[in-house]
Design a protein around this motif. Structure first.
Motif, PDB file in Angstrom:
ATOM      1  N   PRO A  24       0.815  -1.217   0.000  1.00 14.70           N
ATOM      2  CA  PRO A  24       0.000   0.000   0.000  1.00 14.70           C
ATOM      3  C   PRO A  24       0.847   1.264   0.000  1.00 14.70           C
ATOM      4  O   PRO A  24       0.490   2.277  -0.602  1.00 14.70           O
ATOM      5  CB  PRO A  24      -0.826  -0.121   1.279  1.00 14.70           C
ATOM      6  CG  PRO A  24      -0.903  -1.594   1.532  1.00 14.70           C
ATOM      7  CD  PRO A  24       0.433  -2.132   1.084  1.00 14.70           C
ATOM      8  N   GLY A  25       1.979   1.189   0.680  1.00 13.04           N
ATOM      9  CA  GLY A  25       2.888   2.321   0.717  1.00 13.04           C
ATOM     10  C   GLY A  25       4.210   1.905   1.328  1.00 13.04           C
ATOM     11  O   GLY A  25       4.321   0.849   1.948  1.00 13.04           O
ATOM     12  N   VAL A  26       5.215   2.746   1.152  1.00  9.67           N
ATOM     13  CA  VAL A  26       6.540   2.491   1.721  1.00  9.67           C
ATOM     14  C   VAL A  26       7.038   3.781   2.354  1.00  9.67           C
ATOM     15  O   VAL A  26       6.952   4.857   1.746  1.00  9.67           O
ATOM     16  CB  VAL A  26       7.534   2.004   0.650  1.00  9.67           C
ATOM     17  CG1 VAL A  26       8.935   1.894   1.240  1.00  9.67           C
ATOM     18  CG2 VAL A  26       7.101   0.662   0.072  1.00  9.67           C
ATOM     19  N   ARG A  27       7.535   3.648   3.569  1.00  5.57           N
ATOM     20  CA  ARG A  27       8.171   4.782   4.248  1.00  5.57           C
ATOM     21  C   ARG A  27       9.682   4.698   4.027  1.00  5.57           C
ATOM     22  O   ARG A  27      10.290   3.637   4.212  1.00  5.57           O
ATOM     23  CB  ARG A  27       7.864   4.738   5.746  1.00  5.57           C
ATOM     24  CG  ARG A  27       8.391   5.951   6.521  1.00  5.57           C
ATOM     25  CD  ARG A  27       8.403   5.672   8.022  1.00  5.57           C
ATOM     26  NE  ARG A  27       7.091   5.244   8.491  1.00  5.57           N
ATOM     27  CZ  ARG A  27       6.169   6.049   9.033  1.00  5.57           C
ATOM     28  NH1 ARG A  27       6.439   7.327   9.177  1.00  5.57           N
ATOM     29  NH2 ARG A  27       5.018   5.562   9.438  1.00  5.57           N
ATOM     30  N   ALA A  28      10.257   5.809   3.624  1.00  3.56           N
ATOM     31  CA  ALA A  28      11.709   5.899   3.465  1.00  3.56           C
ATOM     32  C   ALA A  28      12.164   7.160   4.162  1.00  3.56           C
ATOM     33  O   ALA A  28      11.915   8.270   3.685  1.00  3.56           O
ATOM     34  CB  ALA A  28      12.093   5.940   1.992  1.00  3.56           C
ATOM     35  N   GLY A  29      12.772   6.994   5.324  1.00  3.35           N
ATOM     36  CA  GLY A  29      13.151   8.158   6.102  1.00  3.35           C
ATOM     37  C   GLY A  29      11.922   8.948   6.499  1.00  3.35           C
ATOM     38  O   GLY A  29      10.975   8.414   7.078  1.00  3.35           O
ATOM     39  N   ASN A  30      11.870  10.222   6.118  1.00  8.40           N
ATOM     40  CA  ASN A  30      10.756  11.090   6.491  1.00  8.40           C
ATOM     41  C   ASN A  30       9.715  11.211   5.381  1.00  8.40           C
ATOM     42  O   ASN A  30       8.865  12.086   5.412  1.00  8.40           O
ATOM     43  CB  ASN A  30      11.283  12.499   6.838  1.00  8.40           C
ATOM     44  CG  ASN A  30      10.225  13.358   7.500  1.00  8.40           C
ATOM     45  OD1 ASN A  30       9.490  12.895   8.373  1.00  8.40           O
ATOM     46  ND2 ASN A  30      10.131  14.619   7.077  1.00  8.40           N
ATOM     47  N   LEU A  31       9.764  10.297   4.398  1.00  8.66           N
ATOM     48  CA  LEU A  31       8.819  10.344   3.292  1.00  8.66           C
ATOM     49  C   LEU A  31       7.994   9.066   3.215  1.00  8.66           C
ATOM     50  O   LEU A  31       8.486   7.980   3.546  1.00  8.66           O
ATOM     51  CB  LEU A  31       9.546  10.554   1.957  1.00  8.66           C
ATOM     52  CG  LEU A  31      10.267  11.891   1.762  1.00  8.66           C
ATOM     53  CD1 LEU A  31      11.014  11.889   0.437  1.00  8.66           C
ATOM     54  CD2 LEU A  31       9.285  13.060   1.818  1.00  8.66           C
ATOM     55  N   ILE A  32       6.749   9.202   2.786  1.00 15.07           N
ATOM     56  CA  ILE A  32       5.874   8.061   2.542  1.00 15.07           C
ATOM     57  C   ILE A  32       5.468   8.083   1.069  1.00 15.07           C
ATOM     58  O   ILE A  32       4.982   9.098   0.570  1.00 15.07           O
ATOM     59  CB  ILE A  32       4.603   8.115   3.422  1.00 15.07           C
ATOM     60  CG1 ILE A  32       4.981   7.920   4.899  1.00 15.07           C
ATOM     61  CG2 ILE A  32       3.601   7.047   2.997  1.00 15.07           C
ATOM     62  CD1 ILE A  32       3.808   8.070   5.847  1.00 15.07           C
ATOM     63  N   PHE A  33       5.714   6.960   0.399  1.00 12.22           N
ATOM     64  CA  PHE A  33       5.342   6.804  -1.008  1.00 12.22           C
ATOM     65  C   PHE A  33       4.126   5.881  -1.061  1.00 12.22           C
ATOM     66  O   PHE A  33       4.206   4.718  -0.661  1.00 12.22           O
ATOM     67  CB  PHE A  33       6.504   6.200  -1.800  1.00 12.22           C
ATOM     68  CG  PHE A  33       7.735   7.065  -1.839  1.00 12.22           C
ATOM     69  CD1 PHE A  33       7.989   7.897  -2.914  1.00 12.22           C
ATOM     70  CD2 PHE A  33       8.652   7.051  -0.786  1.00 12.22           C
ATOM     71  CE1 PHE A  33       9.122   8.694  -2.954  1.00 12.22           C
ATOM     72  CE2 PHE A  33       9.791   7.840  -0.812  1.00 12.22           C
ATOM     73  CZ  PHE A  33      10.024   8.669  -1.901  1.00 12.22           C
TER      74      PHE A  33
END
Length: 267
Positions: A162-171
């Motif tokens: 559904p989504g991926v968090r990378a550091g301070n961002l959510i895709f």
């Protein structure tokens, strides 16, 4: 962190240079790698490798893996993928190959049907976390909605998160209208579809400590651009102040959906 252009070790994979295109293969910045859209290129010759959807998808993803390795990363670090198919009727053939390259914790994804250059069947771009010392900026984790009915990835056994968090961002993956009570598709009037998608997107983000007020960018795909004004009328109800950047295009969408929306948000 400085901005760094990515150059593949195999010059045959430098498609922008080989086909005289004025863009980079990829760029690395702030712990992330952004790769340009890739079509099927024979790594031995640098020429286009055309064939079945399975052949072209395999070639693209093998070359993508090589590019990421050259940049100090890997497919396991990919957080977001955009897939462009010449025909949505080939989705199953594409997924059968794609799933082999992302067997665990797959990235967020958006798939659309488009017209591709030179008769190619598939083009893929991606954003990946760069390898390096463990830091919060390089942390990668998948996210899910609290409401399991909205976990279209898991319920449909699809090879994306559904989504991926990378550091301070959510895709966030491309979201289509799903009834939150039943988990079934909700292809009603376009205004109803837009409300459903944005409401479900709010739920997914709030389930993971974010919200619509933290969205940085929306990408909106419409099956019928004549209905685009419906989105612009509804958008202010969900983004009343300081709205995000937004791109809208017309594309082939799956399962009769009239709209699909993806986003990047601050965590």
């Amino acid at each position: 962190m400085p901005r760094e252009l990515i150059l593949p070790k195999n010059p045959n994979l430098n498609a922008p240079r080989n086909f005289n295109r004025p863009h980079a293969v990829g760029v690395k910045a702030d712990g992330l790698i952004f790769l340009s859209g890739m079509t099927s290129i024979d790594p031995a010759t640098g020429e286009r490798r055309q064939g079945t959807m399975a052949l072209e998808t395999t070639t693209v993803l093998e070359n993508m893996a090589a590019m990421l390795a050259d940049a100090g990363s890997s497919l396991a670090n990919v957080v977001k993928v955009h897939v462009f198919l010449h025909s949505m009727l080939e989705m199953e053939a594409f997924n059968a190959v794609y799933a082999k390259f992302f067997p665990d914790a797959p990235p967020a994804r958006n798939v659309s049907g488009v017209v591709l250059n030179a008769g190619m069947k598939v083009e893929i771009d991606c954003v990946a976390v760069s390898d390096g010392p463990a830091t919060p900026a390089r942390a990668r984790s998948t996210i899910e909605p609290k409401n399991p009915m909205l976990n279209n990835s898991r319920r449909g056994n699809r090879p994306h998160s559904p989504g991926v968090r990378a550091g301070n961002l959510i895709f966030v993956s491309g979201m289509v209208p799903i009834d939150p009570a039943t988990g079934e598709g909700n292809p009603g009037p376009i205004s109803e579809q837009i409300h459903t998608v944005l409401s479900n997107m709010r739920h997914l983000l709030e389930s993971n400590g974010s919200g619509l007020d933290r969205v940085l960018k929306l990408n909106v795909s419409m099956a019928n651009m004549l209905e685009s004004e419906a989105f612009y009328r509804i958008m202010p109800k969900y983004f009343p102040e300081n709205p995000p950047a937004c791109t809208m295009v017309g594309m082939q969408l799956s399962f009769g959906n009239g709209v699909e929306i993806e986003c990047v948000a601050q965590a």
